[in-house]
Structures are given as structure tokens and as C-alpha cells.
Design a protein around this motif. Structure first.
Motif, PDB file in Angstrom:
ATOM      1  N   LEU A  98       0.830  -1.200   0.000  1.00  0.00           N
ATOM      2  CA  LEU A  98       0.000   0.000   0.000  1.00  0.00           C
ATOM      3  C   LEU A  98       0.867   1.254   0.000  1.00  0.00           C
ATOM      4  N   ALA A  99       0.221   2.388  -0.304  1.00  0.00           N
ATOM      5  CA  ALA A  99       0.874   3.691  -0.200  1.00  0.00           C
ATOM      6  C   ALA A  99       0.992   4.056   1.277  1.00  0.00           C
ATOM      7  N   LYS A 100       2.219   4.276   1.693  1.00  0.00           N
ATOM      8  CA  LYS A 100       2.483   4.647   3.084  1.00  0.00           C
ATOM      9  C   LYS A 100       2.509   6.156   3.257  1.00  0.00           C
ATOM     10  N   PHE A 101       3.004   6.848   2.223  1.00  0.00           N
ATOM     11  CA  PHE A 101       3.084   8.308   2.235  1.00  0.00           C
ATOM     12  C   PHE A 101       2.379   8.844   0.987  1.00  0.00           C
ATOM     13  N   ASP A 239       0.192  13.767   7.996  1.00  0.00           N
ATOM     14  CA  ASP A 239       0.088  13.728   6.538  1.00  0.00           C
ATOM     15  C   ASP A 239       1.286  14.430   5.915  1.00  0.00           C
ATOM     16  N   ALA A 240       1.233  14.677   4.629  1.00  0.00           N
ATOM     17  CA  ALA A 240       2.364  15.259   3.913  1.00  0.00           C
ATOM     18  C   ALA A 240       2.611  16.710   4.302  1.00  0.00           C
ATOM     19  N   GLN A 241       1.619  17.391   4.902  1.00  0.00           N
ATOM     20  CA  GLN A 241       1.761  18.794   5.254  1.00  0.00           C
ATOM     21  C   GLN A 241       2.365  18.991   6.639  1.00  0.00           C
ATOM     22  N   GLY A 242       2.085  18.043   7.558  1.00  0.00           N
ATOM     23  CA  GLY A 242       2.582  18.184   8.926  1.00  0.00           C
ATOM     24  C   GLY A 242       1.744  17.379   9.890  1.00  0.00           C
ATOM     25  N   LEU A 243       1.687  17.857  11.133  1.00  0.00           N
ATOM     26  CA  LEU A 243       0.916  17.218  12.203  1.00  0.00           C
ATOM     27  C   LEU A 243      -0.289  18.087  12.525  1.00  0.00           C
ATOM     28  N   GLY A 262       7.585  24.271  10.117  1.00  0.00           N
ATOM     29  CA  GLY A 262       7.633  24.992  11.385  1.00  0.00           C
ATOM     30  C   GLY A 262       8.028  24.119  12.564  1.00  0.00           C
ATOM     31  N   ILE A 263       8.416  22.866  12.325  1.00  0.00           N
ATOM     32  CA  ILE A 263       8.787  21.950  13.406  1.00  0.00           C
ATOM     33  C   ILE A 263      10.317  21.837  13.440  1.00  0.00           C
ATOM     34  N   ARG A 264      10.872  22.079  14.605  1.00  0.00           N
ATOM     35  CA  ARG A 264      12.321  21.952  14.771  1.00  0.00           C
ATOM     36  C   ARG A 264      12.716  20.545  15.151  1.00  0.00           C
ATOM     37  N   ASN A 265      11.917  19.884  15.973  1.00  0.00           N
ATOM     38  CA  ASN A 265      12.290  18.547  16.437  1.00  0.00           C
ATOM     39  C   ASN A 265      11.047  17.841  16.960  1.00  0.00           C
ATOM     40  N   ILE A 266      11.015  16.501  16.742  1.00  0.00           N
ATOM     41  CA  ILE A 266       9.987  15.639  17.321  1.00  0.00           C
ATOM     42  C   ILE A 266      10.706  14.519  18.068  1.00  0.00           C
ATOM     43  N   SER A 267      10.328  14.328  19.297  1.00  0.00           N
ATOM     44  CA  SER A 267      10.962  13.263  20.086  1.00  0.00           C
ATOM     45  C   SER A 267       9.907  12.577  20.929  1.00  0.00           C
ATOM     46  N   TYR A 268      10.219  11.345  21.308  1.00  0.00           N
ATOM     47  CA  TYR A 268       9.291  10.661  22.211  1.00  0.00           C
ATOM     48  C   TYR A 268      10.094   9.776  23.155  1.00  0.00           C
ATOM     49  N   SER A 269       9.566   9.643  24.318  1.00  0.00           N
ATOM     50  CA  SER A 269      10.151   8.784  25.330  1.00  0.00           C
ATOM     51  C   SER A 269       9.038   7.898  25.847  1.00  0.00           C
ATOM     52  N   ASN A 295       3.216   4.244  19.025  1.00  0.00           N
ATOM     53  CA  ASN A 295       4.196   5.328  19.122  1.00  0.00           C
ATOM     54  C   ASN A 295       5.290   5.172  18.074  1.00  0.00           C
ATOM     55  N   LYS A 296       5.754   3.932  17.892  1.00  0.00           N
ATOM     56  CA  LYS A 296       6.770   3.697  16.869  1.00  0.00           C
ATOM     57  C   LYS A 296       6.224   3.975  15.472  1.00  0.00           C
ATOM     58  N   LEU A 297       4.968   3.609  15.257  1.00  0.00           N
ATOM     59  CA  LEU A 297       4.345   3.864  13.968  1.00  0.00           C
ATOM     60  C   LEU A 297       4.206   5.361  13.717  1.00  0.00           C
ATOM     61  N   ILE A 298       3.807   6.107  14.757  1.00  0.00           N
ATOM     62  CA  ILE A 298       3.687   7.564  14.602  1.00  0.00           C
ATOM     63  C   ILE A 298       5.045   8.164  14.259  1.00  0.00           C
ATOM     64  N   LEU A 299       6.092   7.703  14.958  1.00  0.00           N
ATOM     65  CA  LEU A 299       7.428   8.232  14.692  1.00  0.00           C
ATOM     66  C   LEU A 299       7.879   7.904  13.269  1.00  0.00           C
ATOM     67  N   GLN A 300       7.606   6.672  12.797  1.00  0.00           N
ATOM     68  CA  GLN A 300       7.959   6.302  11.418  1.00  0.00           C
ATOM     69  C   GLN A 300       7.281   7.222  10.406  1.00  0.00           C
ATOM     70  N   LEU A 301       5.991   7.434  10.607  1.00  0.00           N
ATOM     71  CA  LEU A 301       5.258   8.278   9.668  1.00  0.00           C
ATOM     72  C   LEU A 301       5.750   9.725   9.723  1.00  0.00           C
ATOM     73  N   CYS A 302       6.066  10.198  10.895  1.00  0.00           N
ATOM     74  CA  CYS A 302       6.579  11.566  11.009  1.00  0.00           C
ATOM     75  C   CYS A 302       7.916  11.701  10.281  1.00  0.00           C
ATOM     76  N   ILE A 303       8.823  10.752  10.507  1.00  0.00           N
ATOM     77  CA  ILE A 303      10.137  10.814   9.858  1.00  0.00           C
ATOM     78  C   ILE A 303       9.987  10.707   8.348  1.00  0.00           C
ATOM     79  N   GLY A 304       9.196   9.730   7.885  1.00  0.00           N
ATOM     80  CA  GLY A 304       9.038   9.540   6.450  1.00  0.00           C
ATOM     81  C   GLY A 304       8.399  10.733   5.765  1.00  0.00           C
ATOM     82  N   ASN A 305       7.317  11.292   6.333  1.00  0.00           N
ATOM     83  CA  ASN A 305       6.662  12.454   5.721  1.00  0.00           C
ATOM     84  C   ASN A 305       7.568  13.675   5.749  1.00  0.00           C
ATOM     85  N   HIS A 306       8.332  13.834   6.836  1.00  0.00           N
ATOM     86  CA  HIS A 306       9.248  14.978   6.912  1.00  0.00           C
ATOM     87  C   HIS A 306      10.351  14.850   5.874  1.00  0.00           C
TER      88      HIS A 306
END
Length: 542
Positions: A98-101, A239-243, A262-269, A295-306
Motif C-alpha cells: 500500500l501507499a504509506k506516504f 500527513d504530507a503537510q505536517g501534524l 515549522g517543526i524543529r524537532n519531534i521526540s518521544y520517550s 508510538n513507533k508507527l507515529i514516529l515512522q510516519l513523522c520521519i518519512g513524511n518529513h
């Protein structure tokens, strides 16, 4: 001991040899299913590259292999071995290609036709499954492009009413929203579909995607989150535009958005996510997600879209430039081919129309020839009939001429007869006049004789009265005086009177008989005269 060690070593080696070196995988794309035999050592990238080569896909950065894990889903990591990930233990292992991004602008970023087609199928399914909200008007328009992509140009002679009965084209929510029959929906879709004439399949799919990319839920992956302090339930959209942050009951209009620029950094613990804006004056946004896999899925999507967001804003790589050049050449070539096909189709349609016209004209000529032949047969039959009638008329004419000759002879005979008849008629009229005169005389004589008979009857009656009075008087004289003398005188007088009376009576009776015989003879003569006085009848020959 040595033998035991050797036996155990051999058994271990035997077990290692029996372990399979491959495993089976089933990959489901949007329009096909494929099965592969993969080596145990393969990483996720090896399987992904095999699938991409099989389908002929080069724009691989949009896609991934997705699988189900418990109550959520995950994407196959390219750098780890397939069997070392939390994939199902089934055989074969099922993955969805499937299309991931999603691209920001489909027309600029989707180069290959296969890429466009796979995106079209996936977005269409998401709209029909109501994963992407779409208004009824937009749903009908998108459905018309989907029909154009599937069936080509609208042809009323081929696409009869009901040809869309087996196609799923509209979301159930739209169908339930209006009280319309399937035929009414088909009529609306067909009205738009007829307007897309001349649009090729890839163009129709691209037009579909250009409309779909403007929908609010297009390309957005949603996750349930909570805020830090108040523990308020929220929705996170990537999505492709941001969060984007949404309220729990609304996925259309975000309460807050963080564009990638407009995002400088995204991190999660563990369960906590932190979004740091590029503008340091703005507050840091934190949210929580309870599941580690999510959480890992959200991080993957954030990194890939960014990464794709940054990649779009750079110069295209040589590979992408080559792909775009090839795609441009391919589109130009296909455009020329379509034009050639369109001309050939037009020429074929014109030839078919000309053929149909010739066939129609041929049928018309055949009908005309048949009608002319039938008319000829009828005219021949009519000619035969007229000849027969002419022969009959000729015979009738001969017969009539013969009859006319006979009639002429009869006329001449009648003229002669008429001359004779005139003389006879004159004589007959003279006889009739004489008979009438005689009849008048006979009637007068009859009346006169009748009157004489009446007078005689009157005289007879008077004589009888006189006789009765004389007898009465004689009786009176006899009774009063001279009975003896009277008796002798009575006898003498009586005999004398009686003799006179008898003579008169006989004379009257003779006169009556004579009168009756004369009356009867007059009546007979009158009847004879009337019978003979009728004019003679002459037969008329027609």
C-alpha cells in the motif's frame, strides 16, 4: 562418553539441516495477489524490492508492506530481517502493498502510470469505505471519472441502462442520505460520465486524484492521543503537510496544526511525544499515546513524511529526472498513439457508418427491387387478366353486335307490327266507341225496362187491391139484399171477374218473364262488350 558426544552432535547437525531455508509470502496489492518464496535471511528491503520489480514500480518511496499485529497494523522495516519482526506466523505470511506516504500535489509528484494507478485504486477504496469523507456531489463526480477509467468513452449504443449495476461507485453513507433508486444514481453518474469523452484511462485516474487530494481527510493517518495535564482525548493526524490535532468527534477541521516547515524537532520517550516548534517563542506541544507499537508507527510516519517534505523542496535526483523525462516521453508517445488511435477510430467509425449506410442502401435497393419485381409480377398478372378481359369484352362485343342485329330486325318487325297495330288500334277504338254507345243504349233500355217492371209491379199490386175491394163489396151486397139473386149474380159475376183477373195475371207474368230475359241478355251483351273493348297488349323486346 565420546560416542555419546558424537551422537548428540550428529543429532544437532541433523536438526539444523532440517530447518527450512525459505518461507512463503503472499503480497496483496490493490488489484492483484502474488506469492513469493523468500529466503530466511532476507530483510524487509529484499522482499519490498522484489515486489516493486514484479509490479514494475520505480517510485518506491511512497509505498510499503503493511501487516496486522494484534489490534493494530505495522509497516515492514527495510533494515531488519523479515522473520525477526512481529509478522504473523502464518504460512504464507500476508502483507499488503500500500501507499504509506501521500504526495502534496499528485500531478507533479506521481510520475509513473503504475504509481498513479495504485494510488487511484487505494484512494478510491478509502472513499468507498468512508475512511475519507466525501460530499455527495464530489462522490458523483469522482464516480464518473472512475467509470471513464474503467469503461472508456461513453457509448449510448453499448452502455445501456443498468450497465453500472454491479459496480460499487458511491459510499453507503451517500446512498443512505438520499431517497434515490440505483437507477437514479446511475443516471446522475452517467450524465457526468458522458462529459468525459476523449479522456484516456491514466488521465481519468489523475483527474480523480486531483479532486481527491483536496478532501480534508486525504492522506491523513489518525491516532488516538491524550494531552499531558488534563488527560483530554484527542486525535492526531499525520500527513504530507505536517501534524494536526483534532477533537475526538471531528476529523475534518483541526484545532491546531504543526507544518513540517515549522517543526524543529519531534521526540518521544516511551509514551510521551514532544513537538518543538522552529520558533522558540512558541510553546512546546506534548501528547501521550498509550501503546508502544503505535508510538513507533507515529514516529515512522513523522520521519518519512518529513523526509519527503524536505526532498520535494530540493532539486530532483538524477534518477527522478530520468524518470520524469522518460515519463514525459512516454506520455508524449502515448498521446501520439492516442491521437493515431483516435483518428483510426474515427476513420473506422466513419467506415462503419459508411458500411452501415451502404448496407442500409443495399437493403433499401433490395427492398425496392423486391417491390419492383412484385409490381412486375402483379403487372404481368394484370396484363394477363386484362388480355382475358379484352377477349371476354371482344366476345361480348360480338354477342352484343349479334344481339344488336337481332334487335334491329326485331325493331323493323315491330315497326311493321306497330303500323298494323295502329290500324288495329284505330279499328279497335272504333269498335270500343260503338260498344260504349251500345252499352249506353243497353243501360238506358235496361233502366227503361226496369222502370216498366216497376210500373207493372205497381199495376199488379193495384189490381190485387181492386180485387180485394171488389170481393169485400160483393160480400157486403150479398149479405144485405137479394140473397138468392145475389147468389146467382155472384156466381156469374165472380166467374167473370175471376176470368178477367186470371187473364191479366197471365199477361203480367208473361211480360215479367220477357223483361227478365231481356235484362239478362243485356247484361251478357254488356259483359261481352267490356271484355272485347280492352286494348290489345304488345310484347316489348329489349
Amino acid at each position: 562418553r565420546i560416542s555419546a558426544l558424537r551422537a548428540s552432535k550428529m543429532s544437532i547437525l541433523g536438526l539444523k539441516k532440517k530447518q527450512p531455508k525459505t518461507f512463503k509470502v503472499k503480497v496483496i496489492t490493490m488489484d492483484a495477489e502474488m506469492e513469493f518464496s523468500c529466503e530466511v535471511k532476507w530483510k524487509g528491503k529484499d522482499l519490498f524490492d522484489l515486489v516493486c520489480r514484479t509490479v514494475g514500480l520505480r517510485e518506491t518511496w511512497f509505498f510499503g508492506l503493511r501487516y496486522t499485529v494484534k489490534d493494530t497494523y505495522a509497516w515492514l522495516k527495510p533494515e531488519k530481517r523479515v522473520l525477526d519482526q512481529e509478522v504473523p506466523k502464518d504460512s504464507p505470511i500476508t502483507f499488503h502493498f500500500l501507499a504509506k506516504f501521500f504526495p502534496e500535489k499528485v500531478e507533479e509528484e506521481l510520475v509513473q502510470e503504475i504509481t498513479q494507478h495504485l494510488f487511484f485504486l487505494q484512494v478510491k477504496k478509502q472513499i468507498l469505505d468512508e475512511e475519507i469523507f466525501c460530499s455527495p456531489e464530489a462522490s458523483v463526480l469522482l464516480a464518473s471519472y472512475a467509470v471513464q477509467a474503467k469503461y472508456g468513452d461513453y457509448d449510448p449504443n453499448f452502455h445501456k441502462p443498468g450497465f453500472l449495476a454491479q459496480d460499487e461507485l458511491l459510499p453507503k453513507r451517500v446512498l443512505m442520505q438520499y431517497q434515490m433508486t440505483p437507477d437514479m444514481w446511475e443516471e446522475k453518474i452517467t450524465a457526468w460520465y458522458a462529459e468525459h469523452r476523449g479522456i484516456a484511462r491514466d488521465e481519468a485516474e489523475m483527474d480523480y486524484l486531483k479532486i481527491a487530494q483536496d478532501l480534508e481527510m486525504y492522506g491523513v493517518s489518525y491516532f488516538s492521543i491524550t494531552q499531558n495535564k488534563r488527560d483530554t482525548d484527542l486525535q492526531l493526524g499525520v500527513d504530507a503537510q505536517g501534524l494536526h490535532i483534532y477533537s475526538p468527534n471531528s476529523k475534518l477541521n483541526p484545532n491546531k496544526s504543526f507544518p513540517w516547515s515549522g517543526i524543529r524537532n519531534i521526540s518521544y520517550s516511551e509514551k510521551e511525544f514532544t513537538i518543538k516548534p522552529l520558533d522558540k517563542k512558541k510553546d512546546v506541544f506534548k501528547f501521550y499515546s498509550s501503546q508502544l507499537r503505535v508510538n513507533k508507527l507515529i514516529l515512522q510516519l513523522c520521519i518519512g513524511n518529513h523526509d519527503l517534505f524536505m526532498r520535494r523542496r530540493k532539486v530532483d535526483s538524477i534518477e527522478v529526472q530520468q524518470m520524469k523525462a522518460q515519463a514525459k516521453e512516454e506520455k508524449a508517445r502515448k498521446k501520439v498513439e492516442r491521437q493515431i488511435l483516435a483518428r483510426e477510430k474515427q476513420m473506422r467509425e466513419e467506415a462503419e457508418r459508411a458500411k452501415e449506410e451502404m448496407e442500409r442502401r443495399l437493403f433499401q435497393l433490395q427492398d425496392e427491387a423486391r417491390l419492383a419485381n412484385e409490381a412486375l409480377i402483379r403487372s404481368e398478372e394484370t396484363a394477363d387478366l386484362l388480355a382475358e378481359k379484352a377477349q371476354i369484352a371482344e366476345e361480348e362485343a360480338k354477342l352484343l353486335a349479334h344481339k344488336a342485329a337481332e334487335a334491329e330486325q326485331e325493331r323493323q318487325r315491330l315497326e311493321v307490327t306497330a303500323l298494323k297495330t295502329k290500324e288495329e288500334k284505330r279499328l279497335m277504338e272504333q269498335k270500343m266507341r260503338e260498344a260504349e254507345q251500345l252499352a249506353v243504349k243497353l243501360v238506358e233500355q235496361s233502366e227503361r225496362r226496369s222502370k216498366e217492371a216497376d210500373h207493372l209491379k205497381q199495376d199488379l199490386t193495384e189490381a190485387k187491391d181492386a180485387e180485394r175491394r171488389a170481393k169485400q163489396k160483393l160480400l157486403e151486397i150479398t149479405k144485405t139484399t137479394y140473397p138468392a139473386v145475389l147468389a146467382s149474380l155472384k156466381h156469374i159475376y165472380y166467374d167473370k171477374v175471376l176470368l178477367e183477373y186470371m187473364e191479366k195475371s197471365k199477361h203480367l207474368q208473361d211480360q215479367l218473364k220477357e223483361l227478365k230475359s231481356e235484362i239478362e241478355s243485356l247484361k251478357l251483351e254488356e259483359h261481352t262488350v267490356r271484355t272485347t273493348s280492352k286494348p290489345p297488349t304488345c310484347p316489348i323486346v329489349m
